[in-house]
Design a protein around this motif. Structure first.
Motif, PDB file in Angstrom:
ATOM      1  N   GLN A  74      -2.613 -34.727 -30.958  1.00  0.00           N
ATOM      2  CA  GLN A  74      -2.211 -35.656 -29.786  1.00  0.00           C
ATOM      3  C   GLN A  74      -3.370 -35.773 -28.983  1.00  0.00           C
ATOM      4  OE1 GLN A  74       1.257 -34.966 -28.345  1.00  0.00           O
ATOM      5  NE2 GLN A  74       1.300 -36.227 -26.406  1.00  0.00           N
ATOM      6  N   GLU A  76      -6.591 -35.641 -29.881  1.00  0.00           N
ATOM      7  CA  GLU A  76      -7.621 -36.489 -30.869  1.00  0.00           C
ATOM      8  C   GLU A  76      -7.216 -38.213 -30.703  1.00  0.00           C
ATOM      9  OE1 GLU A  76      -9.107 -37.246 -35.477  1.00  0.00           O
ATOM     10  OE2 GLU A  76      -8.031 -35.377 -34.716  1.00  0.00           O
ATOM     11  N   THR A  77      -6.024 -38.411 -30.701  1.00  0.00           N
ATOM     12  CA  THR A  77      -5.336 -39.743 -30.539  1.00  0.00           C
ATOM     13  C   THR A  77      -5.712 -40.178 -29.074  1.00  0.00           C
ATOM     14  OG1 THR A  77      -3.749 -39.206 -31.996  1.00  0.00           O
ATOM     15  CG2 THR A  77      -3.189 -41.070 -30.655  1.00  0.00           C
ATOM     16  N   ALA A  78      -5.251 -39.404 -28.091  1.00  0.00           N
ATOM     17  CA  ALA A  78      -5.852 -39.785 -26.789  1.00  0.00           C
ATOM     18  C   ALA A  78      -7.237 -39.922 -26.388  1.00  0.00           C
ATOM     19  CB  ALA A  78      -5.231 -38.681 -25.766  1.00  0.00           C
ATOM     20  N   HIS A  80      -9.337 -40.968 -28.595  1.00  0.00           N
ATOM     21  CA  HIS A  80      -9.771 -42.335 -29.534  1.00  0.00           C
ATOM     22  C   HIS A  80      -9.344 -43.507 -28.941  1.00  0.00           C
ATOM     23  CE1 HIS A  80     -10.677 -44.473 -32.948  1.00  0.00           C
ATOM     24  NE2 HIS A  80      -9.578 -45.011 -32.887  1.00  0.00           N
ATOM     25  N   GLU A  81      -8.028 -43.490 -28.402  1.00  0.00           N
ATOM     26  CA  GLU A  81      -7.299 -44.869 -27.978  1.00  0.00           C
ATOM     27  C   GLU A  81      -7.346 -44.968 -26.602  1.00  0.00           C
ATOM     28  OE1 GLU A  81      -3.317 -44.529 -29.593  1.00  0.00           O
ATOM     29  OE2 GLU A  81      -3.919 -44.576 -31.875  1.00  0.00           O
ATOM     30  N   GLN A  82      -7.487 -43.793 -25.932  1.00  0.00           N
ATOM     31  CA  GLN A  82      -7.594 -44.037 -24.278  1.00  0.00           C
ATOM     32  C   GLN A  82      -8.647 -43.208 -23.540  1.00  0.00           C
ATOM     33  OE1 GLN A  82      -3.096 -43.395 -24.354  1.00  0.00           O
ATOM     34  NE2 GLN A  82      -3.326 -44.818 -22.587  1.00  0.00           N
ATOM     35  N   PRO A  83      -9.876 -43.515 -24.179  1.00  0.00           N
ATOM     36  CA  PRO A  83     -10.948 -42.564 -23.603  1.00  0.00           C
ATOM     37  C   PRO A  83     -11.223 -42.788 -22.059  1.00  0.00           C
ATOM     38  CG  PRO A  83     -12.057 -44.561 -24.785  1.00  0.00           C
ATOM     39  CD  PRO A  83     -10.348 -44.431 -25.025  1.00  0.00           C
ATOM     40  N   GLN A  85      -9.235 -41.436 -19.806  1.00  0.00           N
ATOM     41  CA  GLN A  85      -7.903 -41.396 -19.230  1.00  0.00           C
ATOM     42  C   GLN A  85      -7.382 -40.142 -19.144  1.00  0.00           C
ATOM     43  OE1 GLN A  85      -6.523 -44.345 -17.745  1.00  0.00           O
ATOM     44  NE2 GLN A  85      -8.517 -45.118 -18.179  1.00  0.00           N
ATOM     45  N   PRO A  88      -3.220 -39.388 -20.350  1.00  0.00           N
ATOM     46  CA  PRO A  88      -2.802 -38.966 -22.114  1.00  0.00           C
ATOM     47  C   PRO A  88      -3.353 -37.791 -22.461  1.00  0.00           C
ATOM     48  CG  PRO A  88      -3.734 -41.346 -21.729  1.00  0.00           C
ATOM     49  CD  PRO A  88      -3.889 -40.574 -20.373  1.00  0.00           C
TER      50      PRO A  88
END
Length: 209
Positions: A74, A76-78, A80-83, A85, A88
């Motif tokens: 989770q 890694e996803t955060a 990548h998708e919401q740097p 922030q 997340p």
């Protein structure tokens, strides 16, 4: 094909140990009690775990490995998708832990085992957890630091420690706010996660001095 017999024996021992550690603590639980509840002989415990200390470690590993994998995925996803922030990243730390606490297959017992670990100051267990899971806190520390460039490392780690304590409290469901009648467990967990994320974000962003 069914699961091999040795798997079910090992799982039975782990389940019994988790339940007894939750009730009586580590020092207060004997291997004889574990074998009695698991309906196995002492040779089976020695074969699978070798010692009581290793059995304690494996009770933690069984739960922590799954939660750790979920947290890091989770995170890694955060990143990548919401740097950059903050929330997340906090969600990646908090949500898998609350999901574990509500796992119907022994999650509540494991939370009590965590409380025992805090209370008993088991140094060998602390070393095991630090050696195997310390990297998770470091990864989150690094990610949070990137979101909070004005916060020095020492202050960040104080606040991360307080967050871990608040999360353990939320996992234990000791709080004053109980699940309202009519609310589902998953809905209550989502609300608890959301409130803790906001609370933690505000604390982490507070001025350092």
């Amino acid at each position: 094909m069914g699961k091999p017999a040795h798997f079910s024996t090992k799982e039975r021992i782990l389940g019994a140990a988790e339940e007894l550690f939750a009730q009586h603590g580590f020092a207060g639980t004997s291997l004889r009690q574990v074998t009695g509840l698991a309906a196995v002989n002492i040779a089976a415990v020695n074969y699978h775990f070798g010692s009581k200390e290793n059995l304690v470690n494996e009770v933690f590993r069984r739960r922590m490995d799954v939660m750790t994998a979920q947290r890091l995925q989770q995170l890694e996803t955060a990143l990548h998708e919401q740097p950059g922030q903050l929330e997340p990243v906090l969600a990646a730390f908090i949500e898998p832990a609350l999901a574990l606490a509500q796992d119907r297959n022994g999650g509540t017992a494991f939370v009590r085992v965590i409380a025992r670990a805090y209370a008993e100051h088991n140094e060998s267990l602390r070393k095991f957890l630090s050696d195997h899971y310390g990297h998770v806190l470091r990864e989150f520390g690094k990610a949070l630091s990137a979101c909070l460039p004005g916060l020095d490392k020492e202050t960040l780690y104080w606040r991360l420690d307080f967050l871990a304590g608040a999360l353990t409290y939320a996992m234990s469901d000791f709080g004053l706010i109980k699940r309202p009648a009519g609310a589902s467990e998953s809905g209550h967990r989502v609300r608890a996660a959301r409130e803790l994320i906001r609370f933690a974000a505000a604390g982490l962003q507070a001025p350092a001095k």
